[in-house]
Design a protein around this motif. Sequence first.
Motif, PDB file in Angstrom:
ATOM      1  N   GLU A  14       0.824  -1.214   0.000  1.00  0.00           N
ATOM      2  CA  GLU A  14       0.000   0.000   0.000  1.00  0.00           C
ATOM      3  C   GLU A  14       0.856   1.262   0.000  1.00  0.00           C
ATOM      4  O   GLU A  14       0.559   2.228  -0.721  1.00  0.00           O
ATOM      5  N   ILE A  15       1.922   1.246   0.788  1.00  0.00           N
ATOM      6  CA  ILE A  15       2.828   2.403   0.829  1.00  0.00           C
ATOM      7  C   ILE A  15       3.467   2.614  -0.537  1.00  0.00           C
ATOM      8  O   ILE A  15       3.594   3.756  -1.026  1.00  0.00           O
ATOM      9  N   PHE A  16       3.859   1.534  -1.180  1.00  0.00           N
ATOM     10  CA  PHE A  16       4.502   1.629  -2.499  1.00  0.00           C
ATOM     11  C   PHE A  16       3.538   2.202  -3.535  1.00  0.00           C
ATOM     12  O   PHE A  16       3.913   3.093  -4.317  1.00  0.00           O
ATOM     13  N   CYS A  22       1.669   9.296  -6.228  1.00  0.00           N
ATOM     14  CA  CYS A  22       2.106  10.685  -6.050  1.00  0.00           C
ATOM     15  C   CYS A  22       3.225  11.030  -7.029  1.00  0.00           C
ATOM     16  O   CYS A  22       3.247  12.129  -7.609  1.00  0.00           O
ATOM     17  N   ALA A  23       4.156  10.097  -7.223  1.00  0.00           N
ATOM     18  CA  ALA A  23       5.259  10.334  -8.163  1.00  0.00           C
ATOM     19  C   ALA A  23       4.752  10.468  -9.581  1.00  0.00           C
ATOM     20  O   ALA A  23       5.188  11.367 -10.329  1.00  0.00           O
ATOM     21  N   VAL A  24       3.840   9.601  -9.985  1.00  0.00           N
ATOM     22  CA  VAL A  24       3.276   9.663 -11.338  1.00  0.00           C
ATOM     23  C   VAL A  24       2.548  10.982 -11.546  1.00  0.00           C
ATOM     24  O   VAL A  24       2.633  11.599 -12.614  1.00  0.00           O
ATOM     25  N   LEU A  42       5.057   3.705 -16.103  1.00  0.00           N
ATOM     26  CA  LEU A  42       5.240   3.837 -14.659  1.00  0.00           C
ATOM     27  C   LEU A  42       4.105   3.166 -13.891  1.00  0.00           C
ATOM     28  O   LEU A  42       4.330   2.542 -12.842  1.00  0.00           O
ATOM     29  N   CYS A  43       2.895   3.278 -14.422  1.00  0.00           N
ATOM     30  CA  CYS A  43       1.755   2.636 -13.756  1.00  0.00           C
ATOM     31  C   CYS A  43       1.888   1.114 -13.791  1.00  0.00           C
ATOM     32  O   CYS A  43       1.605   0.431 -12.787  1.00  0.00           O
TER      33      CYS A  43
END
Length: 478
Positions: A14-16, A22-24, A42-43
């Motif tokens: 979940e953290i990942f 957020c990064a995407v 990235l997804c």
Amino acid sequence: MTFVPPDFVSVMPEIFVLSMACAVLVIDVFLKDEQRGITFGLCQLTLLGALLLTLIGYGTDTTVTFNGHFIRDAMGDVLKVGIYVAIAMVLLFSRDYLIARGIHRGEYYVLALLGVLGMMVMVSAASFLTAYLGLELLSLSLYALVAFDRDNAQCSEAAMKYFVLGALASGMLLYGISMIYGTTGSLDLRVVAGAAIENRDGSLLPALGVAFLVVGLAFKLGAVPFHMWLPDVYQGAPTSVTLYVGSAPKLAAFALLMRILVEGLGGLESDWQQMLIVLSVLSIAVGNVIAIAQTNIKRMLAYSTISHVGFILLGIIAGTADGYSAAMFYALTYVLTTVGSFGIIILAGRSGCEVENIQDLRGLNDRSPWFAFLMLVMMMSTAGIPFLVGFYAKFAVLMAIVNVGMVGLAVYAVVLSVVGAFYYLRVVKVMYFDKSEDSIPILAALDTKIVIGANGLILILLGLYPTGLMGVCISALQ
């Protein structure tokens, strides 16, 4: 009270996913439209990373952390893997669809990842608090996705209907939670389970709380009579979003039923079992009968979904380990079939026209025999034709019901399944026996062809050898 630090290893997937979402979101701001493939990649890497993190901890002991609000166990891990695989396929099938319609924007992928995070939290909910947080995170993501094509009035209308009815269902769910909390004094499902066993005196407040909870959960599943949003959302949303809505969220909804009703309120089974019987009977009847009259293929599949929700409920109604594992198997294979069905619908509309009506698939065998065969497999499996996985899924659920003495309910489900086979056969008839006015072959990217082909072949393989996946479901629920 002794402070117990959170077990961050258990919640690492979940953290990942949250970190990558957020990064995407930030990275996509700096990309041009022609570079949107980076966001897509990235997804997919996010889903792959979450899959690996989940598999690393699979088979370990059940862990309850964050002060009893989060649980990691085998059932959750299996359902999360199903969610990752389903959403990865959804994003793959959606990519070219979004590009062709000029709506290939990064927000789609960010909302998709946030929806995945909501589903993961729902699957691992060990309290009413985390269950509701996960449910609302998923719901808000879906509302935005349905309205994603903001210049399309039909999409906006569908999103508004979904939002208003979803808010009403959330209110019902919260009202039920408040009643259960008032009775037990806790939001922890393990504490609630103990209190429910001790208070089997038929008092009114817990029964009312269960009723409101079932109403809220039935809406999220799309069970009759809380199904009003489903056909409109399926038809009004872009097909790629319909694919998202109709696939992985069903696994999260199943997990929520198991966490809240079976694990949390098992002591009140006599209350919620009768409610689920009514929902199941109505869903199987309404879904199969009304689907016959549909000419829009997305609305037809929406009513088909309603009937399949009724079958999933049958496994939970049985109240046995066999019933729960059969319902889990049914949910997993149904999602796999749905992804393949809508994937073919998306591919068939590549020539510039959206596939909306069943007649839009006429002559598909002339345009692409391979894709027509795959759609045949999807439809026959969904109908429950022998030697395909849909037949075994229905058989397992029906056997679980028969084993607890509900023979009449099983006969009822079989009869209406035979009735419902008509609208699946109509799709096959249109593909193979009607002539198409369009002779342009269906074009698709190589990765899409490989995945959609593997999807169909897996359905055939699971139909011939279902015991592998069924064994995973059984072991996950022990």
